[in-house]
Design an enzyme around this catalytic site. Structure first.
Site, PDB file in Angstrom:
ATOM      1  CE1 TYR A   1      -4.494   4.147  15.147  1.00  0.00           C
ATOM      2  CE2 TYR A   1      -4.432   5.658  13.292  1.00  0.00           C
ATOM      3  CZ  TYR A   1      -5.140   5.008  14.281  1.00  0.00           C
ATOM      4  OH  TYR A   1      -6.496   5.209  14.398  1.00  0.00           O
TER       5      TYR A   1
ATOM      6  CG  ASP B   1      -1.196   2.537   6.119  1.00  0.00           C
ATOM      7  OD1 ASP B   1      -1.764   3.370   5.372  1.00  0.00           O
ATOM      8  OD2 ASP B   1      -1.519   2.356   7.311  1.00  0.00           O
TER       9      ASP B   1
ATOM     10  CE  LYS C   1      -4.243  10.383   8.461  1.00  0.00           C
ATOM     11  NZ  LYS C   1      -5.081  10.642   9.599  1.00  0.00           N
TER      12      LYS C   1
HETATM   13  C1  PLP Z   1      -0.717   5.281   8.347  1.00  0.00           C
HETATM   14  C2  PLP Z   1      -2.172   5.294   8.707  1.00  0.00           C
HETATM   15  N1  PLP Z   1      -2.946   4.265   8.338  1.00  0.00           N
HETATM   16  C3  PLP Z   1      -4.270   4.228   8.607  1.00  0.00           C
HETATM   17  C4  PLP Z   1      -4.866   5.254   9.303  1.00  0.00           C
HETATM   18  C5  PLP Z   1      -6.334   5.197   9.600  1.00  0.00           C
HETATM   19  O1  PLP Z   1      -7.042   6.081   8.811  1.00  0.00           O
HETATM   20  P1  PLP Z   1      -8.515   6.559   9.248  1.00  0.00           P
HETATM   21  O2  PLP Z   1      -8.354   7.455  10.439  1.00  0.00           O
HETATM   22  O3  PLP Z   1      -9.053   7.244   8.050  1.00  0.00           O
HETATM   23  O4  PLP Z   1      -9.278   5.312   9.601  1.00  0.00           O
HETATM   24  C6  PLP Z   1      -4.097   6.355   9.709  1.00  0.00           C
HETATM   25  C7  PLP Z   1      -4.718   7.474  10.443  1.00  0.00           C
HETATM   26  O5  PLP Z   1      -4.080   8.352  10.970  1.00  0.00           O
HETATM   27  C8  PLP Z   1      -2.715   6.369   9.420  1.00  0.00           C
HETATM   28  O6  PLP Z   1      -1.932   7.375   9.806  1.00  0.00           O
END
Ligand code: PLP
Length: 441
Positions: A152, A254, A281
């Site tokens: 994700y 990521d 986060k």
């Molecule tokens: C690995 C990863 N990338 C991107 C995101 C997206 O972040 P946001 O919810 O701040 O858009 C998340 C959210 O859980 C994530 O776990």
């Protein structure tokens, strides 16, 4: 206990939440603004949080092992972060120009993550991965990106491919088919996203070699976080690094979740250096945030001096001062001792859950790194998205609802995080609550 019986008990405890949800359905589709947090019959409405605890609108006190999906590494309302936000907010909430606070947070992040030579702030992890993908395309002049099955990366079009696909429709394990994870994606997305199998270096190399001439980036969550915290097997990330470097494909880590596992994130822990990194986060200390950055030659596409930005990146609230202040105060609390403490809490939890599952002969496992963990309801070797699919699809929801009824908040899929607000007794409370949930059958 069945999902329905757990729901029945939940409904009995959450009358005011139910009324609020009914009110919400009049003004939001399904009463909802955040798909992730919804579950049937309705989510509990939260009134306040303090330390490791959250109180809902009915006064239920729960221990929070969700931590706003791993964002709240210090727990709820930590005094040093609240103070930093209050002091900043008193001087104004947002401005039509930069403030010193963004330099301070950017400098702290570049010190912790040396591969982030320069970076930019966004308001979410979604915007961070969207921009990382865009700049990789601009830099390489190539159109496709690769991502892992089960990973994700937020909710922009390029990320919404094979996030949680039905295995039967996804083709072979070694060459997964791209499956849309949302309605409304243009067909071009399926043609431009290549899907890779996690922890299979040979299969990945084969796919990457074949697609190399058209591939701008490989987007990797080094822990497959939302996919279940399935750490990379030794040598896997190194192999991705080697193949992407050989073909001038931009390697993006990521680290929106995985940054919390070490002072310098997963790239420090595993000793593999990406070209670009995305964050979110914990770096906002509980306020909306994201960041992306890396090699200065790649990030140069955003340099606006002398009208030269090749990529425009506006954002009314990018680098807004309260977020910058909350993020900096949070990182300042994350000392080497703090990481030791977080690791110890995670170890205690994983140890306790493993012993419980062995003693009760329940078909489950717990994975994790540092303060992160994930419950899985399978017994075989856990290596990738497909191996983590529970045979009984109701199992994660049953446990999630059961834990809620026992006063514990996790995520629906079983992902959880310990926070610095927790003590050993909180971890033991989690294990004991899980024991009672599993004993209900
Ligand atoms: C690995 C990863 N990338 C991107 C995101 C997206 O972040 P946001 O919810 O701040 O858009 C998340 C959210 O859980 C994530 O776990």
């Amino acid at each position: 206990m069945s999902v329905e019986r757990e729901q029945g008990e939940y409904i009995g405890k959450t009358g005011r939440s139910r009324a609020l949800h009914e009110e919400a359905t009049a003004v939001m589709p399904g009463g909802n603004s955040r798909t992730t947090t919804f579950f049937d019959p309705y989510p509990f409405y939260i009134e306040r949080g303090q330390g490791a605890h959250v109180w809902d609108a009915d006064g239920n006190d729960r221990l929070d092992f969700n931590g706003n999906y791993t964002s709240l590494i210090l727990g709820h309302a930590p005094p040093e972060v609240i103070k930093a936000v209050q002091q900043t907010a008193e001087r104004g909430l947002s401005f039509p120009g930069p403030t010193e606070s963004e330099i301070a947070l950017a400098a702290e992040l570049t010190r912790r993550i040396p591969s982030m030579q320069t970076l930019r702030f966004t308001n979410s992890g979604t915007e961070a991965t969207m921009n990382a993908v865009r700049v990789a395309r601009a830099f390489t002049g190539r159109a496709k990106i690769a991502k892992f099955e089960g990973a994700y990366h937020g909710t922009h079009d390029w990320a919404l491919v094979s996030v949680s696909p039905p295995v039967k429709a996804s083709g072979s394990r070694t060459s997964p088919k791209p499956i849309p994870s949302s309605a409304g994606l243009p067909p071009a997305v399926m043609k431009h996203v290549v899907v890779l199998p996690w922890n299979d270096p040979d299969a990945c190399e084969k796919i990457l070699e074949k697609e190399a001439a058209n591939l701008a980036a490989v987007l990797v969550d080094p822990l497959l976080g939302i996919g279940g915290i399935l750490p990379p097997q030794p040598g896997f990330l190194e192999r991705l690094r080697e193949v992407t470097a050989r073909h001038n494909i931009v390697l993006i880590f990521d680290e929106v979740i995985s940054f919390r596992v070490a002072r310098g994130g997963a790239q420090e822990k595993f000793g593999v250096t990406p070209d670009l990194t995305t964050l979110g986060k914990i770096i906002g200390g509980g306020l909306p945030v994201g960041a992306f950055g890396g090699r200065a030659d790649i990030m140069g596409a955003y340099d606006p001096r002398k009208g030269g930005a090749r990529i425009g990146h506006g954002g009314t609230f990018n680098a807004n001062p309260p977020t910058m202040a909350a993020g900096l105060a949070t990182l300042q609390a994350l000392t080497p001792e703090a990481y030791e403490r977080l690791d110890a809490l995670g170890e205690r939890l994983r140890g306790g859950v493993t012993r419980l599952l062995e003693a009760t002969r329940k078909k489950g496992q717990v994975t994790g790194v540092g303060s992160l963990f994930c419950l899985h309801w399978v017994t075989g070797a856990l290596t990738d998205y497909r191996s983590s699919r529970p045979k009984d699809p109701d199992a994660p929801m049953r446990v999630f609802l059961g834990l809620l009824n026992e006063g514990i908040i996790l995520s629906q899929r079983g992902l959880g995080a310990c926070s610095l607000a927790m003590v050993d007794e909180d971890i033991d409370r989690f294990v004991n609550a899980l024991a009672r949930v599993l004993a209900r059958g």
